[in-house]
Design an enzyme around this catalytic site. Structure first.
Site, PDB file in Angstrom:
ATOM      1  N   ARG A  58      25.014  42.037 -26.997  1.00  0.00           N
ATOM      2  CA  ARG A  58      25.947  41.500 -28.484  1.00  0.00           C
ATOM      3  C   ARG A  58      27.312  41.384 -27.721  1.00  0.00           C
ATOM      4  NH1 ARG A  58      28.887  44.706 -30.690  1.00  0.00           N
ATOM      5  NH2 ARG A  58      27.145  46.334 -31.125  1.00  0.00           N
ATOM      6  N   ASP A 183      37.427  20.361 -33.473  1.00  0.00           N
ATOM      7  CA  ASP A 183      36.073  20.408 -33.448  1.00  0.00           C
ATOM      8  C   ASP A 183      35.501  19.265 -32.955  1.00  0.00           C
ATOM      9  OD1 ASP A 183      32.879  20.166 -34.051  1.00  0.00           O
ATOM     10  OD2 ASP A 183      33.430  21.258 -36.077  1.00  0.00           O
ATOM     11  N   LYS A 208      23.880  20.514 -32.153  1.00  0.00           N
ATOM     12  CA  LYS A 208      23.782  18.830 -32.248  1.00  0.00           C
ATOM     13  C   LYS A 208      23.467  18.355 -30.907  1.00  0.00           C
ATOM     14  CE  LYS A 208      24.548  20.083 -36.578  1.00  0.00           C
ATOM     15  NZ  LYS A 208      26.124  20.161 -36.892  1.00  0.00           N
TER      16      LYS A 208
END
Ligand code: PLP
Length: 408
Positions: A58, A183, A208
């Site tokens: 993690r 972004d 994407k």
């Protein structure tokens, strides 16, 4: 007792990988959640930055680091972090820098979940938010308050494909000591690198175009200031936004062909945009590379001719025409994503922007006949023919019933 039995008694003991003087060409997948250390001193060295290493996945693992460093090269960044999704990247950046009482300015046309994060989640933690038009730097400047901490914008907006004047907004941010978070998902570093134009934090939905195959959900975030980068990395570990090693491995594989895919998809998008302009029944084509786009000159200046793979178009007619278009194009996935190797079609009124009222959608121009195409790398002639047939079907569905009967 035979040797066999001895072996089976220790089967649960971890075996070492065979030593080998050759190394694999392909990055191995490392699903290990924990890493055994040689000694407490070795752990000290790692946690105090004197030696590289991993302790618990993690907090970081090799597949995430390999992928992050590759996206760092593309973005001209250092110390970027890969996260479990694009939204995790945006969340990590915001939670790392914001505190109660801070103010955030978001673009009016942000990705739906980002808008929801700003409007519904952040206020629960005492953060105030206002929205301003990202295509109008003066509107962003006017929204700044003494307690403004971050401006959140997308290089190219979804689905209207408006271009933000990032150098101008970066200057406003710097003058007011406000962080600029960009972004860059739609545009990608192949067309534009926000850090070169004054951004402080860059995020991606790696899901994407960067990964490109719709089989991994991932994000990326990098910050110019090493202290902010460290805070983001700690936020990812504490809030549990860590990426899966297998997804990172898939995305690394996808990234190897990113430049080739991007160039081909962009070439297709340009050709498709020009083609759609001449198809009867299309009332508007939106592509920053077309000279009639409101931000065409800005796009030419910022993207050096790389206007990307996203094209939107508008048809007259309501839901019946929209349904007919989708049904008549069975080989083009009707799916609310983008950046896949194959072309996908999305309909904002019924997907990404369905939470808006009809009036809010109309204000953004998102009528029932509005479609967004994420152009893929397939044969462009095939794509043109499929869309043309589908647009004809939509026009037939939109024609008044009596007219259809007359023709029949
Ligand atoms: C998809 C997308 C996101 C969110 O990314 P996920 O990987 O789906 O969490 C954020 N911003 C933009 C512009 C996107 O297209």
């Amino acid at each position: 007792m035979s040797d066999r039995d001895d072996e089976s008694r220790s089967i649960v003991r971890r075996s070492r990988m065979p030593e080998n003087s050759f190394r694999p060409v392909v990055t191995p997948v490392m699903p290990s959640v924990v890493y055994a250390a040689g000694s407490p001193d070795a752990l000290d060295d790692m946690y105090e930055g004197r030696a590289p290493g991993y302790a618990y996945a993690r907090e970081g693992h090799p597949n995430a680091d390999v992928l992050a460093s590759k996206i760092d090269w593309l973005e001209g960044a250092e110390g970027g972090v890969v996260t479990a999704s694009g939204m995790a990247a945006i969340s990590a950046a915001l939670f790392a820098v914001l505190s109660e009482g801070d103010h955030v300015i978001g673009g009016t046309q942000l990705y739906g979940r980002t808008l929801r994060m700003l409007r519904q989640e952040l206020p629960r933690f005492g953060v105030r938010v206002s929205l301003a038009d990202p295509a109008d730097p003066a509107a962003i400047a006017a929204a700044i308050r003494p307690e403004t901490r971050v401006i959140v914008i997308e290089t190219v907006s979804n689905p209207a494909l408006r271009v933000a004047d990032i150098p101008a907004i970066a200057q406003i941010a710097a003058e007011n000591e406000v962080l600029l978070l960009v972004d860059n998902t739609f545009t990608t570093p192949r067309a534009f690198r926000p850090f070169d134009h004054g951004a402080d934090i860059v995020v991606h939905s790696v899901t994407k175009l960067l990964a490109g195959h719709s089989d991994a959900t991932l994000g990326y975030v990098a910050a110019r200031d090493p202290e902010i980068a460290q805070a983001i990395s700690d936020t990812v570990a504490t809030w549990g936004m860590t990426a899966s090693p297998f997804d990172c491995w898939l995305a690394e594989r996808g990234l190897h062909s990113f430049a080739v895919r991007f160039d081909r998809a962009q070439e297709n998008a340009e050709e498709l945009a020009h083609f759609l302009e001449d198809v009867p029944g299309v009332s508007q084509v939106i592509y920053p590379g077309l000279s009639n786009h409101p931000d065409h000159a800005l796009a030419q200046r910022l993207f050096n001719g790389n206007c990307g793979n996203m094209v939107s178009f508008v048809l007259p007619g309501g839901r019946a025409a929209a349904n007919a278009l989708v049904e008549a194009a069975p080989n083009i996935a009707f799916a609310p994503t983008l950046g896949d190797i194959g072309t996908t079609l999305s309909h904002p009124a019924s997907s990404s922007h369905r939470a808006l009222s009809a009036a809010e959608r109309d204000a953004l121009g998102l009528v029932e006949g509005f479609f967004r195409v994420s152009v893929g790398i397939e044969d462009i002639e095939l794509l043109k023919a499929e869309l043309e047939t589908a647009i004809e079907a939509a026009a037939r569905a939109a024609a008044p019933r009596n007219l259809r009967e007359e023709r029949a």
